[in-house]
Design an enzyme around this catalytic site. Sequence first.
Site, PDB file in Angstrom:
ATOM      1  N   ASP A  84       9.558 106.615 -61.542  1.00  0.00           N
ATOM      2  CA  ASP A  84      10.130 105.335 -61.177  1.00  0.00           C
ATOM      3  C   ASP A  84      11.324 104.948 -61.628  1.00  0.00           C
ATOM      4  OD1 ASP A  84       8.970 104.726 -63.481  1.00  0.00           O
ATOM      5  OD2 ASP A  84       7.608 103.361 -62.642  1.00  0.00           O
ATOM      6  N   HIS A  85      11.407 105.464 -62.890  1.00  0.00           N
ATOM      7  CA  HIS A  85      12.478 104.965 -64.059  1.00  0.00           C
ATOM      8  C   HIS A  85      13.918 105.320 -63.766  1.00  0.00           C
ATOM      9  CE1 HIS A  85       9.581 102.471 -66.035  1.00  0.00           C
ATOM     10  NE2 HIS A  85      10.299 102.347 -66.998  1.00  0.00           N
ATOM     11  N   ASP A 100       3.921 102.188 -70.807  1.00  0.00           N
ATOM     12  CA  ASP A 100       4.881 101.387 -70.373  1.00  0.00           C
ATOM     13  C   ASP A 100       4.192  99.853 -70.509  1.00  0.00           C
ATOM     14  OD1 ASP A 100       7.340 101.014 -68.230  1.00  0.00           O
ATOM     15  OD2 ASP A 100       5.802  99.318 -68.160  1.00  0.00           O
ATOM     16  N   ARG A 140      11.666  90.528 -67.424  1.00  0.00           N
ATOM     17  CA  ARG A 140      12.374  90.559 -68.655  1.00  0.00           C
ATOM     18  C   ARG A 140      13.843  90.133 -68.565  1.00  0.00           C
ATOM     19  NH1 ARG A 140       9.686  95.338 -71.511  1.00  0.00           N
ATOM     20  NH2 ARG A 140       7.798  94.057 -72.467  1.00  0.00           N
ATOM     21  N   SER A 155       9.653  96.742 -74.391  1.00  0.00           N
ATOM     22  CA  SER A 155       9.088  97.983 -73.688  1.00  0.00           C
ATOM     23  C   SER A 155       8.354  98.872 -74.607  1.00  0.00           C
ATOM     24  CB  SER A 155      10.244  99.046 -73.167  1.00  0.00           C
ATOM     25  OG  SER A 155      10.873  98.133 -72.177  1.00  0.00           O
ATOM     26  N   ARG A 207       8.491 102.058 -75.324  1.00  0.00           N
ATOM     27  CA  ARG A 207       9.163 103.226 -75.403  1.00  0.00           C
ATOM     28  C   ARG A 207       8.921 103.847 -76.937  1.00  0.00           C
ATOM     29  NH1 ARG A 207      14.604 100.673 -73.663  1.00  0.00           N
ATOM     30  NH2 ARG A 207      13.258  99.887 -72.265  1.00  0.00           N
TER      31      ARG A 207
END
Length: 757
Positions: A94-95, A159, A447, A642, A644
């Site tokens: 999806d990213h 995520d 965000r 996020s 990450r």
Amino acid sequence: MVFDIEMIKKVYAALPGKVEATRKMLGRPLTLSEKILYAHLYAPTTTAFERGKSYVEFAPDRVAMQDATAQMALLQFMTCGRDKVAVPSTVHCDHLIQAKTGAAEDLATAVDTNKEVYDFLSSISNKYGIGFWKPGAGIIHQVVLENYAFPGGLMIGTDSHTPNAGGLGMLAIGVGGADAVDVMAGLPWELKMPKLIGVKLTGKLSGWTSPKDVILKVAGVLTVKGGTGCIVEYFGEGADSLSATGKGTICNMGAEIGATCSVFAYDTKISAYLNATERQDIATLADGVKEHLRPDAEVYADPTKYYDQVIEINLDELEPHVNGPFTPDLAWPISKFAQAVKENNWPEKLEVALIGSCTNSSYEDISRAASLAKQAVDKNLDVKAEYTITPGSELVRYTIERDGLLNTFDQIGGVVLANACGPCIGQWARHIDDPNRKNSIITSFNRNFAKRNDGLAATHAFVASPEIVTAFAIAGDLTFNPLTDKLKTKDGQEVMLDEPTGFELPTKGFSVDDPGYQAPAADGSGVQVIVSPTSDRLQLLAPFAAWEGTDLKGLKLLIKAKGKCTTDHISMAGPWLKYRGHLDNISNNMLIGAVNAYNDKTDTVKNQLTGEYAGVPVVQRAYKAVNIGSVVVGDENYGEGSSREHAAMEPRHLGVRAILVKSFARIHETNLKKQGMLGLTFANKEDYDKILEDDTFDILGLTTFSPGKPLTVVANHKDGSKDEIPVNHTYNEQQIEWFKAGGALNVIRAQFAKKAQ
């Protein structure tokens, strides 16, 4: 059927006994969060865990990964020695899809551009028993809500908006990829026992107000770090009145207050959603243990006895909110927003309005927004701003197309983007005449940090519900209040917008042609994982080096970051997403968004070896070339945003040895520990001011590194003076072993190697 009914049966079969044992052990009634947490302990206990202090090992039911973070997680997993994941796991593409012209074209471009990444993720998922959702299938959190979330479950996801699944009564927690590797390897997952914030909702939403306004209000109350280390549990008759997808919206954006996760109790709304998404079997099972999927009655009667903090919101009185700009906790009731826009000299003209995303792309959201779009057509109104729609999944997209809602948006010039994250994470080719010009956009996303959506520092991004966003799109003016103000039609008449209307669930049910799911091979032993040795997108990992066994001395200051430093500042998304599977290449974005406290510039720091200024990664690579380590110094809530783990892996890869800050965001601190980094906090926050640009550091006390025992950082100044700075840490025994071994993965690898002997 893609959900794991046998696993869920086991969870529900054990739940009553585990809840009763916990109630007996604690000697009191239980909140919903306590029931789920204690039911998922990795090993039984006869001791209560202290909220906010005790580190606890859990056994999650499943793992979900999005494509940008899955690359690094699975590159790590494939080195740990297992031939299959230990718990049900999925990957969601999806990213990596950039929003540019429209869904079909953008998806085709992404499939071509990212072919080697998708081939890698597909093949490694196939090999290790992982469900694979193809590009275009949808955003991870929406797909999880539609297929995998279940009341009373515990899930981790790579995520930060994984808590979206709390809308179905699941504790779903965002983590870094290394945590996912642990769980997929069958090892316990560790978390500090969260504190509990109870949000009591009374009354019922009506008119322009939506579930999004609940979390926008809560964000204003708690701020971006007020939920750190806490689970937010919503309860009360107001909570039960919200749709399941509305509950998901609230839980999703709980990430913006730093919450570990958010959750709602099982009720008829959740049951209805499970049935609508063809999970009747789960609804029937949940109905059989319903009392264990809700807080005990005594908790409802006297919540202050059982929660660490209680917030009460009357939905009858709640106004629509608009939050921003530049931070998701700057909350404005709609009645005060126009005045705020004028007083702060924010650009009044609205240039782009964007609805959808993982936060607000349910059928209810889209149908209510479409009701306003239809009014614009029927009332002969011009739509003044650009308008985009991002469906959350192919299931939603197909259904809203079938029901004519996409056609309604088309009539007002709306552009439907791919079922992907897109502009929400900066994957958006923004069309603007001058990128330095102050401008305003508004989204129904989660965000709105500077540069988050379009990479432009001058963009003022605001967050609201899809209904309010659509109303602003029609008006094209941020001083417009749809509850009180009139608009002029194309022929000059004055009209008002009627309240939005919609449907919680489609009256004709959900429909989909191809949901985009690929089941893994029953036996993956013969499947080859596809990674080209010449790729600039994917890179097999080498283990990080173990600790030397001594105190660390002669470390250079790399950067003293000033103010907000999120994971977006540490490891930007946008164009850098393509390197998420190549650690060395993506490390070229390390801390390029952080503001240097000594010159108020980004990506410009002093190289102490030459005295010259250069980019942060450039300077750090110069230190690494001569085997000199470094220290990064930061402000409050360092690493928020996020999940990450690249924000932790990049400094580790380039030779940063410690991150010293006033305070950490939860996920980032854990990510640093997993990678064998030192995450330290000032014992006295004022000592941040003692750090000078030419400092060299010694970190003392590592040879006796132990839980609860502070370390000392000696800041050696250029003039020969020095400051001895006491620093704290939150490492437990296991995490100290990670540090000594050079990272958690090194420990896992050694454990599996030992078992194989």
